[in-house]
Design an enzyme around this catalytic site. Structure first.
Site, PDB file in Angstrom:
ATOM      1  N   ASN A 207       0.670  -1.281  -0.035  1.00  9.64           N
ATOM      2  CA  ASN A 207       0.132  -0.006  -0.131  1.00  9.64           C
ATOM      3  C   ASN A 207       0.865   1.321  -0.028  1.00  9.64           C
ATOM      4  O   ASN A 207       2.040   1.207  -0.217  1.00  9.64           O
ATOM      5  CB  ASN A 207      -0.877   0.170   1.107  1.00  9.64           C
ATOM      6  CG  ASN A 207      -0.150  -0.104   2.445  1.00  9.64           C
ATOM      7  OD1 ASN A 207       0.595   0.559   2.750  1.00  9.64           O
ATOM      8  ND2 ASN A 207      -0.413  -1.206   3.323  1.00  9.64           N
ATOM      9  N   ASP A 276      -4.489  -6.104   5.192  1.00  8.84           N
ATOM     10  CA  ASP A 276      -5.716  -6.942   5.540  1.00  8.84           C
ATOM     11  C   ASP A 276      -5.557  -8.541   4.930  1.00  8.84           C
ATOM     12  O   ASP A 276      -6.243  -9.267   5.466  1.00  8.84           O
ATOM     13  CB  ASP A 276      -6.835  -6.393   5.372  1.00  8.84           C
ATOM     14  CG  ASP A 276      -7.002  -5.160   6.296  1.00  8.84           C
ATOM     15  OD1 ASP A 276      -6.678  -5.374   7.433  1.00  8.84           O
ATOM     16  OD2 ASP A 276      -7.542  -4.067   5.783  1.00  8.84           O
ATOM     17  N   LYS A 286       8.173 -17.932 -10.446  1.00 10.17           N
ATOM     18  CA  LYS A 286       7.583 -16.791 -11.212  1.00 10.17           C
ATOM     19  C   LYS A 286       6.551 -17.028 -11.964  1.00 10.17           C
ATOM     20  O   LYS A 286       6.701 -18.121 -12.704  1.00 10.17           O
ATOM     21  CB  LYS A 286       8.560 -15.842 -12.019  1.00 10.17           C
ATOM     22  CG  LYS A 286       8.177 -14.702 -12.697  1.00 10.17           C
ATOM     23  CD  LYS A 286       9.464 -13.851 -13.313  1.00 10.17           C
ATOM     24  CE  LYS A 286       8.553 -12.927 -14.194  1.00 10.17           C
ATOM     25  NZ  LYS A 286       9.469 -12.395 -15.433  1.00 10.17           N
ATOM     26  N   PHE A 320      -4.845   3.783  14.618  1.00 12.64           N
ATOM     27  CA  PHE A 320      -4.814   4.786  13.451  1.00 12.64           C
ATOM     28  C   PHE A 320      -5.956   4.277  12.559  1.00 12.64           C
ATOM     29  O   PHE A 320      -6.181   3.172  12.374  1.00 12.64           O
ATOM     30  CB  PHE A 320      -3.561   4.843  12.575  1.00 12.64           C
ATOM     31  CG  PHE A 320      -2.567   5.838  13.163  1.00 12.64           C
ATOM     32  CD1 PHE A 320      -1.755   5.685  14.496  1.00 12.64           C
ATOM     33  CD2 PHE A 320      -2.227   7.146  12.485  1.00 12.64           C
ATOM     34  CE1 PHE A 320      -0.758   6.459  14.981  1.00 12.64           C
ATOM     35  CE2 PHE A 320      -1.446   8.071  13.183  1.00 12.64           C
ATOM     36  CZ  PHE A 320      -0.718   7.806  14.247  1.00 12.64           C
ATOM     37  N   LYS A 334     -13.758   1.113  15.025  1.00 13.23           N
ATOM     38  CA  LYS A 334     -12.664   0.528  15.351  1.00 13.23           C
ATOM     39  C   LYS A 334     -12.164   0.376  16.576  1.00 13.23           C
ATOM     40  O   LYS A 334     -11.475  -0.403  17.405  1.00 13.23           O
ATOM     41  CB  LYS A 334     -11.435   0.965  14.358  1.00 13.23           C
ATOM     42  CG  LYS A 334     -11.616   0.733  12.881  1.00 13.23           C
ATOM     43  CD  LYS A 334     -10.804   1.481  12.196  1.00 13.23           C
ATOM     44  CE  LYS A 334     -11.322   1.218  10.461  1.00 13.23           C
ATOM     45  NZ  LYS A 334     -10.447   1.774   9.667  1.00 13.23           N
ATOM     46  N   LYS A 338     -11.514  -3.020  18.614  1.00 12.46           N
ATOM     47  CA  LYS A 338     -10.165  -3.566  18.920  1.00 12.46           C
ATOM     48  C   LYS A 338      -9.739  -3.063  20.264  1.00 12.46           C
ATOM     49  O   LYS A 338      -8.598  -3.096  20.576  1.00 12.46           O
ATOM     50  CB  LYS A 338      -9.344  -2.742  17.791  1.00 12.46           C
ATOM     51  CG  LYS A 338      -9.495  -2.879  16.323  1.00 12.46           C
ATOM     52  CD  LYS A 338      -8.673  -2.738  15.477  1.00 12.46           C
ATOM     53  CE  LYS A 338      -9.010  -2.855  14.002  1.00 12.46           C
ATOM     54  NZ  LYS A 338      -8.055  -2.961  12.715  1.00 12.46           N
TER      55      LYS A 338
HETATM   56  N1  CTP Z   1      -4.536  -3.138  11.762  1.00 11.19           N
HETATM   57  C1  CTP Z   1      -3.939  -4.139  12.413  1.00 11.19           C
HETATM   58  N2  CTP Z   1      -4.024  -5.292  11.734  1.00 11.19           N
HETATM   59  C2  CTP Z   1      -4.392  -5.515  10.507  1.00 11.19           C
HETATM   60  C3  CTP Z   1      -4.747  -4.228   9.930  1.00 11.19           C
HETATM   61  C4  CTP Z   1      -4.884  -3.023  10.725  1.00 11.19           C
HETATM   62  O1  CTP Z   1      -3.319  -4.023  13.582  1.00 11.19           O
HETATM   63  N3  CTP Z   1      -4.356  -6.667   9.802  1.00 11.19           N
HETATM   64  C5  CTP Z   1      -4.277  -1.626  12.724  1.00 11.19           C
HETATM   65  C6  CTP Z   1      -3.724  -0.549  12.023  1.00 11.19           C
HETATM   66  O2  CTP Z   1      -2.427  -0.609  12.138  1.00 11.19           O
HETATM   67  C7  CTP Z   1      -4.458   0.534  12.481  1.00 11.19           C
HETATM   68  C8  CTP Z   1      -5.974  -0.023  12.841  1.00 11.19           C
HETATM   69  O3  CTP Z   1      -5.704  -1.387  12.870  1.00 11.19           O
HETATM   70  O4  CTP Z   1      -3.858   0.877  13.904  1.00 11.19           O
HETATM   71  C9  CTP Z   1      -6.766   0.292  11.878  1.00 11.19           C
HETATM   72  O5  CTP Z   1      -6.378   0.061  10.739  1.00 11.19           O
HETATM   73  P1  CTP Z   1      -7.107   0.254   9.292  1.00 11.19           P
HETATM   74  O6  CTP Z   1      -6.360  -0.439   8.013  1.00 11.19           O
HETATM   75  O7  CTP Z   1      -7.605   1.566   9.250  1.00 11.19           O
HETATM   76  O8  CTP Z   1      -8.439  -0.540   9.588  1.00 11.19           O
HETATM   77  P2  CTP Z   1      -8.905  -1.786   9.381  1.00 11.19           P
HETATM   78  O9  CTP Z   1      -9.293  -2.206  10.720  1.00 11.19           O
HETATM   79  O10 CTP Z   1      -8.213  -2.688   8.654  1.00 11.19           O
HETATM   80  O11 CTP Z   1     -10.255  -1.720   8.657  1.00 11.19           O
HETATM   81  P3  CTP Z   1     -10.538  -1.407   7.049  1.00 11.19           P
HETATM   82  O12 CTP Z   1      -9.211  -1.709   6.383  1.00 11.19           O
HETATM   83  O13 CTP Z   1     -11.673  -1.969   6.680  1.00 11.19           O
HETATM   84  O14 CTP Z   1     -10.786   0.392   7.175  1.00 11.19           O
END
Ligand code: CTP
Length: 392
Positions: A207, A276, A286, A320, A334, A338
């Protein structure tokens, strides 16, 4: 009020690197006053330091004072931090033995500011027992040192003795300039950057995260006295010095690195953009193109914050939320899901906020539902704002 750094430059080939130190400090809005030894002027002209620092450079004790203050006393008092870079064996020896026979050694003897010494010399000189004894003695009475690095020296020898990188010296100066050590003794775990999820040996999914925000928090926490561990995905920026760095690659690696360290930390700041999903099957060879479309099936990665939420005892956990829409609603969900203490939300669709920018516009929401809105700020200021709230 802007800070004052007095930079003592003693004679060695590394003198030219001291110009970079002046320039970096000036860019950060710090006033710099340079004192050179006579032999330093053989390597770099005082005019170069004068042009960069925009202050008169002092060399000789007995020339007419440029102001009606006694020069060495005035600079000694003005200094918030006194730095000597490069510091020769000779200058270190003089300071350790109370010899003050030129402007630099006289001024450093008269200062009450913290003194930071960055040695640079030939390896054999650096390893000489007398030099090492002098360094150890100065350390024991509170002088700070940035160790020289190993590499090819100007004399042709290979070994320890190269002046530390200007960036590293400036980071140490910033640490000494920051006087509110309100996180002393706290273990802070910070994650930063993106993760990479391999498709095959040459391709991966990632990303837009650059790591800038997490690195800024790590630096700010370090400057405030915390023991910082930074778990970082692959980035193109230099990690902060004087902290523990753990390099990870994928979301799975990051999960393991956080999990191993969570119980012993006081604060976890999850600023990493963790993937995610990962490709369900990583190909060992490859993948070759064909005329058909290619489908890559993705499977869920562990949500790190979710996985560790029930292990929380005394830890403060900060998440975040990088959003493009419904910023507040998503962030609030969130926090609950969490079990966070607070969440830093930003709208990454704005051009001066989020991935790769040097600034961020954030909202901080705590677990009680309080929302604080902040104006657009540098990521360094955002970092301190988050830590201010943490300390409170
Ligand atoms: N985070 C995490 N583990 C993951 C994905 C995200 O611990 N596999 C943490 C990130 O570091 C951040 C928070 O969760 O502090 C929110 O991350 P974000 O990507 O905004 O949210 P998601 O929970 O992944 O939800 P979405 O992608 O659907 O917005």
């Amino acid at each position: 009020m802007s800070k004052n750094v007095v930079l003592g430059v003693s004679g060695g080939i590394a003198c030219y690197k001291a110009l970079d130190i002046v320039s970096r400090l000036k860019k950060k809005g710090i006033n710099v006053y340079v004192i050179m030894t006579q032999s330093a002027t053989e390597f770099v002209a005082p005019l170069s330091f004068q042009s960069l620092s925009q202050n008169y450079v002092v060399v000789d004790m007995f020339e007419d004072p440029k102001t009606w203050e006694v020069e060495h006393i005035s600079l000694a008092e003005k200094a918030d931090v006194f730095v000597i870079a490069p510091a020769t064996a000779n200058v270190i020896g003089k300071i350790a033995n109370g010899i003050a026979d030129d402007m630099l050694t006289t001024t450093v003897m008269a200062t009450k500011a913290p003194v930071l010494i960055a040695p640079a010399m030939n390896t054999n000189m650096y390893e000489n027992k007398i030099v090492q004894r002098n360094i150890e003695f100065l350390r024991s009475i509170g002088y700070h040192f940035v160790e020289p690095e190993s590499g090819r020296l100007a004399c042709g020898a290979v070994g320890k003795g190269k002046l530390a990188e200007p960036e590293k010296i400036v980071e140490y100066i910033e640490m000494l300039l920051y006087k509110e050590k309100d996180l002393t003794g706290k273990n802070i775990l910070i994650t930063a950057g993106p993760t990479r999820e391999d498709i095959d040996p040459v391709r991966f999914i990632t990303n837009r995260s650059t790591g800038k925000m997490g690195y800024a928090i790590a630096r700010a926490a370090r400057d405030r006295g915390a023991n910082v561990t930074l778990i970082t995905g692959p980035t193109n920026i230099n990690p902060p010095s004087f902290i523990d760095i753990v390099n990870v690659y994928s979301a799975e690696d990051m999960y393991r690195a956080v999990s191993e360290r969570f119980d012993s930390c006081d604060v976890l700041v999850m600023s990493a953009a963790v993937a995610d999903y990962r490709p369900k099957d990583r190909s060992d060879i490859k993948i070759k193109k064909s005329d058909d479309d290619l489908k890559i099936e993705l499977t869920r990665n562990k949500d790190i914050l979710f996985e560790i939420k029930d292990r929380k005892t005394h830890q403060v956990v900060i998440g975040f939320a990088a959003e493009t829409n419904d910023v507040l609603e998503n962030a609030q969900k969130k926090i609950k899901k969490k079990n966070l203490d607070f969440i830093v939300a930003n709208d990454v669709s704005q051009k001066d906020s989020g991935f790769g920018t040097d600034t961020n516009t954030i909202k901080i929401i705590d677990k009680f539902g309080n929302i604080k809105d902040y104006p657009n700020m540098s990521k360094d200021d955002v970092a301190h704002t988050i830590l201010d709230l943490l300390v409170k």
